[in-house]
Design an enzyme around this catalytic site. Structure first.
Site, PDB file in Angstrom:
ATOM      1  N   ASP A 161      43.493  25.850  82.772  1.00 20.75           N
ATOM      2  CA  ASP A 161      42.559  26.968  82.658  1.00 20.75           C
ATOM      3  C   ASP A 161      41.493  27.079  83.749  1.00 20.75           C
ATOM      4  O   ASP A 161      41.322  28.122  84.345  1.00 20.75           O
ATOM      5  CB  ASP A 161      41.856  26.913  81.298  1.00 20.75           C
TER       6      ASP A 161
ATOM      7  N   GLU B 184      43.056  15.041  73.651  1.00 20.25           N
ATOM      8  CA  GLU B 184      43.618  16.160  74.430  1.00 20.25           C
ATOM      9  C   GLU B 184      43.717  15.776  75.911  1.00 20.25           C
ATOM     10  O   GLU B 184      44.707  16.047  76.577  1.00 20.25           O
ATOM     11  CB  GLU B 184      42.706  17.382  74.264  1.00 20.25           C
TER      12      GLU B 184
HETATM   13  C1  GLC Z   1      44.292  24.732  76.763  1.00 25.11           C
HETATM   14  C2  GLC Z   1      45.100  24.121  77.887  1.00 25.11           C
HETATM   15  C3  GLC Z   1      46.512  24.641  77.834  1.00 25.11           C
HETATM   16  C4  GLC Z   1      47.106  24.355  76.455  1.00 25.11           C
HETATM   17  C5  GLC Z   1      46.206  24.873  75.338  1.00 25.11           C
HETATM   18  C6  GLC Z   1      46.644  24.383  73.967  1.00 25.11           C
HETATM   19  O1  GLC Z   1      44.152  26.104  76.915  1.00 25.11           O
HETATM   20  O2  GLC Z   1      44.513  24.368  79.114  1.00 25.11           O
HETATM   21  O3  GLC Z   1      47.307  24.056  78.828  1.00 25.11           O
HETATM   22  O4  GLC Z   1      48.372  24.904  76.346  1.00 25.11           O
HETATM   23  O5  GLC Z   1      44.888  24.439  75.535  1.00 25.11           O
HETATM   24  O6  GLC Z   1      46.725  22.991  73.936  1.00 25.11           O
END
Ligand code: GLC
Length: 421
Positions: free
Chosen positions: A161, A384
């Protein structure tokens, strides 16, 4: 001391806990829907103990595929007010409520790995998924190429992101008229670990533009100021196309044109080599400017079947700078921020993709990466993402994809060079 057996059980329990019946959420609260590439990783995780559930994950994802072939990055199966921007903000035009952008196409690669584990259980699923995956990949080929490299039209598409690669193109956007909105992500996770308001205004502005244009790719091509040729998309699509070709040949399916598409993407990958920094890099197609960033996506070249002595040197350098590589941004860059999402932290899923490529090519750094990822999760759990310097867990906890990485790759350390389990 936690044993490997305990961690395997914990990882399986996380997948089961995040299972919403046919699809898996990334983590409770922060991400309450089905995400595209998270689901593909989840499928690989499930395949280690429940192959039918693995196939169901991928089958469910493709029920959200749009008529034009696009597979959305979020599928909103059941409404959840704890997440913003939700289905109404997106106004997706597919068969199910969804976002209007996509994510790195790793599904075909994961499908092939799962098929390899049990061909009898997998063949019918591959036959059903093959044309859908083909249509998705062709949608990229039709709408997203720049010199053969694959472009993203929103920072969220790359799955990375707020990486510094988008700083230049994001600065050129004036998010005029974005209006008031209430972020929900910072209610679940400390704001210092998340993107800034500057970024969020632009994320939402881009979503509003897409909705206004009814997600028409031709119009977006003309109007959208954000169009960046991205190593994540280029390398993952190239790899996915190779896997699709292999599956198609094995099962006698129609693979017509795939070889030409692969050759185009190989040229595209080559076009992402930035000589100035001796690394694969992102390119702003609106200005022609390089991002000048060594990111973890730069190291996906091996995963795409491309060896690179220059990128190997970068990998050695970057791994020597941190305890738990691969950091999402160059630790020697002034923009490096070890706890802020994609501006420094290590992400186990990226390590898996990079490591898989390194292992297949028998690269000397392959084992080191797998062992670092194993130690990272052993010592810090299933977060995460993690601070690459000291391993501090960050973002959401009990995370599906980190559990999946443990089960399918990092938790198995038998020699390291034997490829995925
Ligand atoms: C965030 C991450 C993305 C992922 C999402 C759900 O937006 O940057 O890569 O798919 O979270 O985990």
């Amino acid at each position: 001391m936690t044993t490997t057996i305990d961690l395997h059980k914990q990882a399986r329990d996380i997948l089961k806990m995040n299972d919403r019946g046919g699809y898996t959420i990334p983590t409770k609260g922060l991400y309450p829907y089905q995400w595209n590439w998270d689901s593909a990783f989840a499928a690989l995780g499930f395949a280690q103990f429940n192959i039918d559930r693995a196939w169901q994950e991928l089958d469910t994802l493709f029920t959200a595929q749009w008529d034009d072939g696009m597979v959305p990055h979020i599928v909103f199966h059941k409404s959840d007010p704890g997440y913003y921007p939700g289905p109404d903000v997106w106004g997706g035009i597919g068969p199910l409520p969804s976002s209007g952008i996509t994510q790195p196409p790793i599904a075909a690669t994961m499908a092939r790995l799962i098929f390899e584990k049990d061909k009898t259980a997998g063949e019918a699923h591959i036959r059903a998924l093959f044309p859908k995956m083909r249509a998705w990949h062709q949608w990229f080929m039709q709408w997203r190429l720049d010199q053969g490299a694959v472009c993203v039209t929103h920072p969220w598409e790359a799955g990375r992101d707020n990486t510094p690669e988008w700083d230049g193109p994001m600065e050129r956007i004036d998010p005029i008229g974005v209006g008031e909105y209430e972020r929900r992500d910072t209610k679940h996770v400390d704001g210092s670990m998340r993107p800034t308001k500057f970024d969020y205004d632009r994320y939402i502005w881009l979503v509003q533009m897409g909705k206004r244009l009814n997600w028409d790719q031709q119009q977006l091509l003309e109007e959208n100021p954000f169009r960046v040729a991205d190593p994540t998309m280029t390398f993952t699509l190239l790899r996915a196309q190779r896997d699709l070709l292999a599956l198609g040949v094995e099962l006698g399916l129609d693979v017509n044109g795939l070889d030409v598409e692969i050759a185009t993407l190989e040229k595209g990958a080559a076009s992402l080599w930035n000589n100035n920094i001796q690394s694969y890099d992102a390119r702003d197609t609106k200005t022609g400017e390089w991002a000048n960033c060594v990111s973890n996506a730069s190291f996906l070249c091996w995963y795409a079947g491309i060896d690179s002595a220059g990128q190997s040197e970068q990998l050695q350098r970057v791994l020597d700078k941190v305890q738990f590589g691969v950091p999402s941004h160059d630790p020697e860059s002034p923009k490096f921020d070890g706890r802020r999402y994609w501006r420094g932290p290590t992400w186990a899923v990226m390590n898996l993709l990079i490591g898989l490529g390194l292992e297949e090519m028998k690269h000397p750094l392959a084992l080191r990466l797998r062992q670092a990822t194993r130690a990272l999760i052993e010592q810090n759990g299933f977060a995460e993402y993690f601070d690459p310097q000291d391993g501090t867990p960050a973002g959401g906890q009990a995370f599906t994809w980190t559990a999946a990485v443990w089960l399918s790759w990092a938790g198995e350390n038998q020699g390291g060079n034997d490829g995925i389990n």
